[in-house]
Scaffold this active site. Structure first.
Site, mmCIF file in Angstrom:
data_model
loop_
_atom_site.group_PDB
_atom_site.id
_atom_site.type_symbol
_atom_site.label_atom_id
_atom_site.label_comp_id
_atom_site.label_asym_id
_atom_site.label_seq_id
_atom_site.Cartn_x
_atom_site.Cartn_y
_atom_site.Cartn_z
ATOM 1 N N GLY A 41 -17.065 1.699 -1.718
ATOM 2 C CA GLY A 41 -17.896 2.893 -1.515
ATOM 3 C C GLY A 41 -19.211 2.828 -2.265
ATOM 4 O O GLY A 41 -20.118 3.619 -2.010
ATOM 5 N N TYR A 56 0.853 -1.197 0.000
ATOM 6 C CA TYR A 56 0.000 0.000 0.000
ATOM 7 C C TYR A 56 0.887 1.245 0.000
ATOM 8 O O TYR A 56 1.517 1.585 1.013
ATOM 9 C CB TYR A 56 -0.950 0.023 1.209
ATOM 10 C CG TYR A 56 -1.984 -1.089 1.222
ATOM 11 C CD1 TYR A 56 -2.244 -1.857 0.088
ATOM 12 C CD2 TYR A 56 -2.714 -1.370 2.369
ATOM 13 C CE1 TYR A 56 -3.182 -2.875 0.096
ATOM 14 C CE2 TYR A 56 -3.673 -2.393 2.390
ATOM 15 C CZ TYR A 56 -3.886 -3.142 1.247
ATOM 16 O OH TYR A 56 -4.812 -4.152 1.270
HETATM 17 N N1 LIG Z 1 -6.394 -8.392 0.676
HETATM 18 C C1 LIG Z 1 -6.685 -7.728 -0.398
HETATM 19 O O1 LIG Z 1 -6.413 -8.160 -1.537
HETATM 20 C C2 LIG Z 1 -7.386 -6.422 -0.269
HETATM 21 C C3 LIG Z 1 -7.948 -5.812 -1.408
HETATM 22 C C4 LIG Z 1 -8.605 -4.608 -1.247
HETATM 23 C C5 LIG Z 1 -8.686 -4.015 0.005
HETATM 24 N N2 LIG Z 1 -8.118 -4.599 1.083
HETATM 25 C C6 LIG Z 1 -8.207 -3.972 2.431
HETATM 26 O O2 LIG Z 1 -9.580 -3.712 2.689
HETATM 27 C C7 LIG Z 1 -9.767 -2.333 2.986
HETATM 28 C C8 LIG Z 1 -11.129 -1.889 2.504
HETATM 29 O O3 LIG Z 1 -11.337 -2.192 1.139
HETATM 30 P P1 LIG Z 1 -11.470 -1.053 0.018
HETATM 31 O O4 LIG Z 1 -10.756 0.152 0.447
HETATM 32 O O5 LIG Z 1 -11.139 -1.703 -1.271
HETATM 33 O O6 LIG Z 1 -13.040 -0.802 -0.080
HETATM 34 P P2 LIG Z 1 -14.216 -0.331 0.907
HETATM 35 O O7 LIG Z 1 -13.792 -0.369 2.303
HETATM 36 O O8 LIG Z 1 -15.379 -1.123 0.478
HETATM 37 O O9 LIG Z 1 -14.453 1.164 0.437
HETATM 38 C C9 LIG Z 1 -13.650 2.205 0.907
HETATM 39 C C10 LIG Z 1 -14.070 3.543 0.300
HETATM 40 O O10 LIG Z 1 -15.462 3.761 0.472
HETATM 41 C C11 LIG Z 1 -15.716 5.109 0.817
HETATM 42 N N3 LIG Z 1 -16.314 5.094 2.171
HETATM 43 C C12 LIG Z 1 -15.826 4.519 3.305
HETATM 44 N N4 LIG Z 1 -16.674 4.668 4.338
HETATM 45 C C13 LIG Z 1 -17.724 5.340 3.854
HETATM 46 C C14 LIG Z 1 -18.928 5.794 4.430
HETATM 47 N N5 LIG Z 1 -19.221 5.561 5.692
HETATM 48 N N6 LIG Z 1 -19.808 6.460 3.634
HETATM 49 C C15 LIG Z 1 -19.541 6.710 2.338
HETATM 50 N N7 LIG Z 1 -18.406 6.295 1.728
HETATM 51 C C16 LIG Z 1 -17.514 5.611 2.485
HETATM 52 C C17 LIG Z 1 -14.386 5.837 0.799
HETATM 53 O O11 LIG Z 1 -14.126 6.389 -0.493
HETATM 54 P P3 LIG Z 1 -14.757 7.769 -1.017
HETATM 55 O O12 LIG Z 1 -15.071 8.615 0.146
HETATM 56 O O13 LIG Z 1 -13.731 8.340 -1.908
HETATM 57 O O14 LIG Z 1 -15.999 7.334 -1.793
HETATM 58 C C18 LIG Z 1 -13.397 4.705 1.015
HETATM 59 O O15 LIG Z 1 -12.135 4.984 0.448
HETATM 60 C C19 LIG Z 1 -8.579 -1.622 2.318
HETATM 61 O O16 LIG Z 1 -8.304 -0.376 2.894
HETATM 62 C C20 LIG Z 1 -7.480 -2.635 2.569
HETATM 63 O O17 LIG Z 1 -6.981 -2.475 3.887
HETATM 64 C C21 LIG Z 1 -7.490 -5.803 0.968
#
Ligand SMILES: NC(=O)c1ccc[n+]([C@@H]2O[C@H](COP(=O)([O-])OP(=O)(O)OC[C@H]3O[C@@H](n4cnc5c(N)ncnc54)[C@H](OP(=O)(O)O)[C@@H]3O)[C@@H](O)[C@H]2O)c1
Length: 316
Positions: free
Chosen positions: A206, A56
């Site tokens: 999101g 990251y």
């Molecule tokens: N192991 C893996 O391969 C893998 C892959 C992906 C992710 N991950 C981990 O999982 C975590 C989460 O996954 P992700 O970041 O892909 O997706 P997510 O958590 O589903 O979405 C995160 C995004 O949603 C928006 N958001 C978050 N909370 C919100 C709320 N309460 N209301 C409105 N919008 C909100 C924000 O973007 P905006 O405000 O810009 O809309 C945020 O950047 C990552 O940070 C990482 O640590 C792991």
């Protein structure tokens, strides 16, 4: 905040973790003070489980976490840090090097959980070769527990047979209301083996917050430019689900994002969603998905509708 155990261990983790891929070019939170305020708010709310990875921001996320925890004066035992080593760094000589760098960035003597981020697809390193090298780090006290991310269940099973003194405590998988493949094999396997399931992209990046209209889709300046859930064909159907999340959430005074996370919490007590946040306000909202429950009828209604939505990845 609600708490649970990390796999079969007695380590106490919050039911909602903090995802920190956001601290990278991919998501754009590259200002340290902003990252610190996100981490600080999470800790204040009782979120003690932080997910990061070596890749990251090529170390930036780990660096921000280490610096923030130090500056905030967080005691080592008050936080549970999960980081991930990529499949490319799994040769027995690279593993200790990569982990040492990670520990340096995080400013800790050990990580609580080290996950393999994805299998070594391109390097042909035999499974037991790298699993034994990882176990050595557990024996040496650099890593407390091991986990696997994005591993097929068959390979996870094979990897476990290589370990002699420790086991896999966690599977990390993509799991959200519109991307549910993990329920076919991974979640049942974790339930049989008492493993924590860290659900990544629990808000479908999101999309499940419903805050974007179809007209907004062309405006993304981050990794979502090419993200299948935001392809109009997929997103239009997701918005239909969001309508229901909003309607149901209204009765509980909860937002669609909170309902989407609560649905995951209720799916299995082994599931720990790790939503990423780009602001402290989002951390507050996401933490507010705990401490209450959808009724059985509401949970089932969401389940039925979400089953009818299958994101297509063949978009180009
Ligand atoms: N192991 C893996 O391969 C893998 C892959 C992906 C992710 N991950 C981990 O999982 C975590 C989460 O996954 P992700 O970041 O892909 O997706 P997510 O958590 O589903 O979405 C995160 C995004 O949603 C928006 N958001 C978050 N909370 C919100 C709320 N309460 N209301 C409105 N919008 C909100 C924000 O973007 P905006 O405000 O810009 O809309 C945020 O950047 C990552 O940070 C990482 O640590 C792991």
């Amino acid at each position: 905040m609600e708490y649970t155990s990390l796999g079969s261990t007695d380590v106490r983790i919050s039911r909602i973790g903090l995802g920190t891929w956001q601290f990278s070019d991919a998501w754009g939170v590259k200002d340290y003070e902003r990252a610190k305020s996100i981490i600080s708010r999470a800790l204040e709310l009782g979120v003690n489980f932080i997910d990061t990875a070596m890749v990251y921001g090529r170390g930036l996320s780990e660096e921000f976490i280490g610096r923030a925890l130090k500056e905030l004066g967080v005691k080592r035992d008050d936080v549970v840090i999960a980081t991930k080593i990529p499949g490319e760094l799994l040769s027995p000589s690279d593993i200790p090097k990569a982990v040492d760098r990670s520990l340096r960035r995080l400013q800790v003597e050990y990580v609580d959980l080290l996950l393999i981020h994805w299998p070594p697809c391109w390097h042909n390193i035999p499974t037991c070769t790298y699993m034994r090298a990882l176990e050595r780090l557990v024996n040496l006290g650099r890593v407390a527990y091991l986990g696997l991310s994005d591993y097929p269940v068959e390979l996870a099973e094979a990897a476990r047979t290589c370990l002699s003194r420790t086991d896999i405590e966690v599977l990390q998988v993509r799991f959200n209301l519109v991307e549910r493949w993990a329920e076919e094999e991974h979640i049942p396997y974790a339930e049989e083996n008492n493993m924590t399931v860290m659900a990544w992209s629990p808000l479908a990046k999101g999309a499940l917050s419903g805050k974007y209209t179809l007209e907004d889709l062309g405006k993304f300046q981050d990794l979502r430019v090419n993200e299948p859930v935001f392809h109009p064909d997929n997103y239009a159907r997701i918005l239909d689900l969001v309508k229901v999340l909003r309607e149901i959430g209204g009765r509980y005074e909860k937002t669609p994002a909170q309902v989407a996370l609560n649905w995951l919490l209720q799916y299995s007590d082994l599931i720990v969603p790790i939503p990423g946040a780009r602001s402290p306000e989002q951390v507050v909202e996401n933490a507010g998905s705990t401490g209450w429950r959808l009724s059985y009828e509401d949970w089932r209604r969401i389940d039925e509708i979400s089953r009818g939505i299958r994101v297509s990845y063949a978009i180009w």
